[in-house]
Scaffold this motif. Sequence first.
Motif, mmCIF file in Angstrom:
data_model
loop_
_atom_site.group_PDB
_atom_site.id
_atom_site.type_symbol
_atom_site.label_atom_id
_atom_site.label_comp_id
_atom_site.label_asym_id
_atom_site.label_seq_id
_atom_site.Cartn_x
_atom_site.Cartn_y
_atom_site.Cartn_z
ATOM 1 N N MET A 1 -65.556 -3.053 -129.066
ATOM 2 C CA MET A 1 -65.084 -4.331 -129.550
ATOM 3 C C MET A 1 -64.834 -5.295 -128.385
ATOM 4 S SD MET A 1 -62.219 -5.324 -132.441
ATOM 5 C CE MET A 1 -61.380 -3.804 -132.363
ATOM 6 N N THR A 2 -64.384 -4.792 -127.254
ATOM 7 C CA THR A 2 -64.115 -5.639 -126.104
ATOM 8 C C THR A 2 -65.401 -6.246 -125.549
ATOM 9 O OG1 THR A 2 -62.184 -4.301 -125.558
ATOM 10 C CG2 THR A 2 -63.053 -5.689 -123.815
ATOM 11 N N ILE A 3 -66.469 -5.468 -125.540
ATOM 12 C CA ILE A 3 -67.753 -5.987 -125.053
ATOM 13 C C ILE A 3 -68.239 -7.107 -125.952
ATOM 14 C CG2 ILE A 3 -70.178 -5.398 -124.678
ATOM 15 C CD1 ILE A 3 -69.202 -2.602 -123.810
ATOM 16 N N THR A 4 -68.111 -6.931 -127.251
ATOM 17 C CA THR A 4 -68.503 -7.974 -128.197
ATOM 18 C C THR A 4 -67.693 -9.240 -127.953
ATOM 19 O OG1 THR A 4 -69.036 -6.270 -129.825
ATOM 20 C CG2 THR A 4 -68.753 -8.523 -130.637
ATOM 21 N N LEU A 5 -66.404 -9.095 -127.735
ATOM 22 C CA LEU A 5 -65.541 -10.246 -127.466
ATOM 23 C C LEU A 5 -65.999 -10.979 -126.210
ATOM 24 C CD1 LEU A 5 -63.018 -11.989 -127.963
ATOM 25 C CD2 LEU A 5 -61.717 -10.277 -126.677
ATOM 26 N N TRP A 6 -66.297 -10.227 -125.153
ATOM 27 C CA TRP A 6 -66.738 -10.866 -123.916
ATOM 28 C C TRP A 6 -68.069 -11.589 -124.104
ATOM 29 C CZ3 TRP A 6 -64.100 -12.536 -120.113
ATOM 30 C CH2 TRP A 6 -62.919 -11.900 -119.747
ATOM 31 N N ILE A 7 -68.982 -10.997 -124.839
ATOM 32 C CA ILE A 7 -70.278 -11.650 -125.088
ATOM 33 C C ILE A 7 -70.066 -12.955 -125.837
ATOM 34 C CG2 ILE A 7 -72.450 -11.455 -126.373
ATOM 35 C CD1 ILE A 7 -72.371 -8.422 -125.650
ATOM 36 N N ILE A 8 -69.262 -12.913 -126.891
ATOM 37 C CA ILE A 8 -68.984 -14.122 -127.672
ATOM 38 C C ILE A 8 -68.311 -15.170 -126.793
ATOM 39 C CG2 ILE A 8 -67.564 -15.059 -129.552
ATOM 40 C CD1 ILE A 8 -68.113 -12.437 -131.060
ATOM 41 N N ASN A 9 -67.316 -14.760 -126.004
ATOM 42 C CA ASN A 9 -66.591 -15.717 -125.171
ATOM 43 C C ASN A 9 -67.470 -16.333 -124.091
ATOM 44 O OD1 ASN A 9 -64.335 -15.373 -126.706
ATOM 45 N ND2 ASN A 9 -63.135 -14.344 -125.138
ATOM 46 N N ALA A 70 -51.329 -13.791 -118.790
ATOM 47 C CA ALA A 70 -51.093 -14.304 -120.150
ATOM 48 C C ALA A 70 -52.356 -14.205 -121.002
ATOM 49 C CB ALA A 70 -50.563 -15.722 -120.112
ATOM 50 N N PRO A 71 -52.897 -12.982 -121.181
ATOM 51 C CA PRO A 71 -54.145 -12.837 -121.929
ATOM 52 C C PRO A 71 -54.068 -13.303 -123.385
ATOM 53 C CG PRO A 71 -53.191 -10.687 -121.421
ATOM 54 C CD PRO A 71 -52.390 -11.711 -120.690
ATOM 55 N N VAL A 72 -52.878 -13.513 -123.909
ATOM 56 C CA VAL A 72 -52.758 -14.037 -125.266
ATOM 57 C C VAL A 72 -53.326 -15.454 -125.358
ATOM 58 C CG1 VAL A 72 -50.443 -15.022 -125.016
ATOM 59 C CG2 VAL A 72 -51.196 -14.178 -127.247
ATOM 60 N N LEU A 73 -53.451 -16.137 -124.218
ATOM 61 C CA LEU A 73 -53.997 -17.492 -124.232
ATOM 62 C C LEU A 73 -55.485 -17.524 -124.570
ATOM 63 C CD1 LEU A 73 -52.155 -19.096 -121.199
ATOM 64 C CD2 LEU A 73 -51.648 -19.326 -123.640
ATOM 65 N N THR A 74 -56.189 -16.408 -124.378
ATOM 66 C CA THR A 74 -57.614 -16.379 -124.704
ATOM 67 C C THR A 74 -57.848 -16.562 -126.206
ATOM 68 O OG1 THR A 74 -58.214 -15.130 -122.732
ATOM 69 C CG2 THR A 74 -59.710 -14.972 -124.603
ATOM 70 N N PRO A 75 -57.218 -15.784 -127.090
ATOM 71 C CA PRO A 75 -57.431 -16.062 -128.514
ATOM 72 C C PRO A 75 -56.811 -17.383 -128.968
ATOM 73 C CG PRO A 75 -55.906 -14.233 -128.243
ATOM 74 C CD PRO A 75 -56.460 -14.548 -126.892
ATOM 75 N N VAL A 76 -55.759 -17.837 -128.284
ATOM 76 C CA VAL A 76 -55.183 -19.147 -128.613
ATOM 77 C C VAL A 76 -56.200 -20.249 -128.305
ATOM 78 C CG1 VAL A 76 -53.377 -20.801 -128.005
ATOM 79 C CG2 VAL A 76 -52.797 -18.399 -128.368
ATOM 80 N N ALA A 121 -57.060 -8.847 -131.951
ATOM 81 C CA ALA A 121 -57.185 -7.414 -132.260
ATOM 82 C C ALA A 121 -57.204 -6.552 -131.006
ATOM 83 C CB ALA A 121 -58.458 -7.176 -133.070
ATOM 84 N N THR A 122 -57.622 -7.132 -129.875
ATOM 85 C CA THR A 122 -57.728 -6.343 -128.643
ATOM 86 C C THR A 122 -56.528 -6.521 -127.711
ATOM 87 O OG1 THR A 122 -59.004 -8.077 -127.544
ATOM 88 C CG2 THR A 122 -60.246 -6.350 -128.680
ATOM 89 N N LEU A 123 -55.525 -7.248 -128.133
ATOM 90 C CA LEU A 123 -54.350 -7.431 -127.265
ATOM 91 C C LEU A 123 -53.555 -6.150 -127.129
ATOM 92 C CD1 LEU A 123 -52.962 -10.951 -128.150
ATOM 93 C CD2 LEU A 123 -54.107 -10.214 -126.068
#
Length: 123
Positions: A1-9, A70-76, A121-123
């Motif tokens: 799931m993390t790889i998918t998130l990085w690709i999308i981002n 502050a990785p929560v800022l990425t989905p924000v 979901a990945t936090l």
Amino acid sequence: MTITLWIINIILAISFVGSGLMKIGRAKTSLVESGLEWADGFSETTVKLIGAVEFLGALGLILPKSLNIAPVLTPVAAICLTLVMIGATVTHARREEITDRGLPAVGLGILAAASAILGFATL
């Protein structure tokens, strides 16, 4: 799931850095002449502000998570970009150009929403 998130981002960041810098760096008349007719309905300041939000949102998709600050800022940031794309979609719909010019905004909005969901979901 993390790889998918990085690709999308990464896809989103490349798209929003490009479009944001274009809106910041070019005059509104130049944008309108190059095919962004929607910009004619907004002030120069508003177009530049939209570009700045897109650029900063792109940075927000990558930097907080990659630097682990502050990785929560990425989905924000992804939520904020989703809202920007909802605004873009509404603008294109009002101009009755959703099928020819609005589809990229819809697609980027869906990707940004997916990034927000996966990011929380990945936090």
